[in-house]
Design an enzyme around this catalytic site. Structure first.
Site, mmCIF file in Angstrom:
data_model
loop_
_atom_site.group_PDB
_atom_site.id
_atom_site.type_symbol
_atom_site.label_atom_id
_atom_site.label_comp_id
_atom_site.label_asym_id
_atom_site.label_seq_id
_atom_site.Cartn_x
_atom_site.Cartn_y
_atom_site.Cartn_z
ATOM 1 N N LYS A 119 -19.736 -40.695 -53.405
ATOM 2 C CA LYS A 119 -18.470 -40.025 -53.117
ATOM 3 C C LYS A 119 -17.257 -40.792 -53.617
ATOM 4 C CE LYS A 119 -19.673 -36.978 -49.360
ATOM 5 N NZ LYS A 119 -19.216 -36.402 -48.092
ATOM 6 N N LYS A 209 -32.214 -25.801 -56.943
ATOM 7 C CA LYS A 209 -31.910 -25.354 -55.590
ATOM 8 C C LYS A 209 -30.722 -24.392 -55.577
ATOM 9 C CE LYS A 209 -30.519 -28.409 -52.578
ATOM 10 N NZ LYS A 209 -30.317 -29.569 -51.715
ATOM 11 N N LYS A 212 -23.897 -24.002 -53.714
ATOM 12 C CA LYS A 212 -22.598 -23.333 -53.809
ATOM 13 C C LYS A 212 -21.850 -23.680 -55.089
ATOM 14 C CE LYS A 212 -19.801 -26.749 -51.466
ATOM 15 N NZ LYS A 212 -18.789 -27.049 -50.488
#
Ligand code: TRP
Length: 339
Positions: A119, A209, A212
Site C-alpha cells: 500500500k 478472480k 471490482k
C-alpha cells in the site's frame, strides 16, 4: 464460564460484487449464525482503519452505515444477543491499547509487513501515513481487548494475525498472563475451514478472480447492477468451444465458473453436466442471478436504520465494559495505574 470469542472486522466497500457476497460476506454471516450458540461472536466496523490511506471523509458516516446495511441484508442477525456488532472508534480502549502496544513494537516489524509494502509503494515517504505503518498494531488491539481466540481473516491478513500473536506473547512474557493468545493461522483454517470463500471468476476472463478493478465491468456483477443488466452479463459470459458442460477449471474455466455461481445461488449444477448447449446453462444461471439481485436489493431497501442504531448503541455499551476492563489490566501491568 464465559464463552470463547470469535472476532473479525467487517470489511466492505461501495463496489461489492457477487464474488465478495458469495465468497466473503455470506460465509461470515453463516458462521456468525451457526457459532453464536457456543461462542461470543464479535463483528465490528474498523472505522479507525478506514483512513490509513486517504479517503473522502465527508462520506465516512454514510459508508459505515451502508456497510452494516449490506451485511444485514446478507442475513447478519440484529436480534441475536450473542452476535455483537459495533464500531471500533466508539470504544476508546482500541486507540489507547494501540499506543501502549506501539511502544513494544519494533519499527522493523512493521516495515516488513507485506500489506504495508504494497500500500505504500509509489507513495512518497511523506505521503505514507504513520497510521498505515502501525495498522497491524491497531488490529492487534482490536483482537486482544476481547481475548479473541478465533479470528477469521483472508490470506492478506494472516501476517497481521501472526503479529497479534507475537505481541500478545511478548507482553505475556514480560508482564505475566495479560492476553489470550489467538490461535495460530493453521488452527484458524481448521476451525473455519480453509476454503471458506469460493472464488468466483471474472465472466469475461475466467482465468482471473472477479474483481471490482475490472475496467469494462462486463465480467463483474455488482450488487447494485440492475437485474436485467446482470442477466445480460451472464448471457455474454466467455465459455469455450468444447461443446459439452463439464466441471473442469483446467479446460473449461468459464463453464465451471457458471456452474459454481449456479450452485452457490442454490441451483443443482449436476442437471447441466454433459449438456451440449451452453445457452441452457447460461439461461438458468441468468435466471438465478437476476432473481438473487431482485431479492437482495429489496432486502437492502427494507433494512431499518433505527434498528441498526439501537443494536450498535447497546452492543457498544457492552463492549466498552469488556474492553475497559482488559485495558485496565494492561495499564496496571505497565505502571500507568496503581496495582
Ligand atoms: N484488517 C482487516 C481487513 O482488512 C480488518 C480488521 C481490522 C480486522 N481489525 C481487525 C480483522 C481485527 C480481524 C481482526 O480485513
Amino acid at each position: 464460564m464465559t464463552k470463547p470469542v470469535i472476532l473479525t472486522g467487517l470489511r466492505a466497500n461501495n463496489d461489492l460484487h457477487i464474488g465478495n457476497y458469495l465468497g466473503a460476506l455470506l460465509p461470515l454471516v453463516d458462521m456468525a449464525r451457526q457459532k453464536s450458540s457456543e461462542y461470543q461472536v464479535n463483528l465490528f466496523v474498523p472505522d479507525l482503519h478506514s483512513f490509513t490511506t486517504p479517503i473522502d471523509h465527508s462520506q465516512l458516516q454514510a459508508s459505515i452505515m451502508q456497510n452494516i446495511r449490506v451485511f444485514t441484508a446478507a442475513g447478519l442477525p440484529l436480534d441475536n444477543p450473542d452476535v455483537n456488532i459495533y464500531r471500533q472508534s466508539y470504544i476508546p480502549a482500541h486507540s489507547e491499547l494501540t499506543w501502549i502496544l506501539d511502544c513494544f513494537t519494533g519499527a522493523g516489524e512493521m516495515r516488513r509487513m507485506t500489506q504495508f509494502k504494497d500500500k505504500s509503494e509509489g507513495l512518497g515517504d511523506e505521503r505514507v501515513s504513520v497510521g498505515l505503518f502501525n495498522y497491524p498494531v491497531l488490529m492487534a488491539a482490536d483482537i486482544l481487548l476481547y481475548g479473541a481466540r478465533f479470528v477469521p481473516v483472508g490470506d492478506d491478513q494472516t501476517q497481521h494475525l501472526e503479529f497479534a500473536r507475537d505481541i500478545a506473547e511478548r507482553l505475556n512474557n514480560k508482564f505475566g498472563d495479560l492476553f489470550v493468545v489467538p490461535e495460530p493461522v493453521k488452527k484458524q483454517h481448521e476451525f473455519f475451514g480453509k476454503d471458506q470463500g469460493l472464488r468466483i471468476r471474472d465472466l469475461q476472463n475466467p482465468l482471473k478472480k472477479m474483481s471490482k478493478s475490472d475496467e469494462s465491468g462486463k465480467g463483474v456483477i455488482f450488487l447494485t447492477d440492475s437485474p436485467k443488466a446482470a442477466r445480460k452479463k451472464i448471457m455474454s459470459a466467455e465459455t469455450d468451444s468444447i461443446g459439452k458442460v463439464n466441471y473442469d477449471y483446467e479446460r473449461q474455466p468459464g463453464v465451471s465458473n457458471l456452474l459454481d455461481i449456479y450452485r452457490f445461488l442454490g441451483g443443482e449444477p449436476r442437471e447441466f453436466i454433459g449438456e451440449a448447449q451452453y445457452g441452457l446453462l447460461k439461461k438458468a444461471v441468468a435466471d438465478k442471478v437476476e432473481g438473487f439481485l431482485i431479492d437482495f436489493q429489496a432486502r437492502l431497501k427494507k433494512v431499518d436504520n433505527a434498528q441498526i442504531f439501537n443494536k450498535l448503541e447497546s452492543d457498544e455499551a457492552k463492549m466498552r465494559k469488556i474492553a475497559d476492563s482488559q485495558l485496565l489490566k494492561v495499564q496496571k501491568a505497565v505502571g500507568l495505574r496503581p496495582q
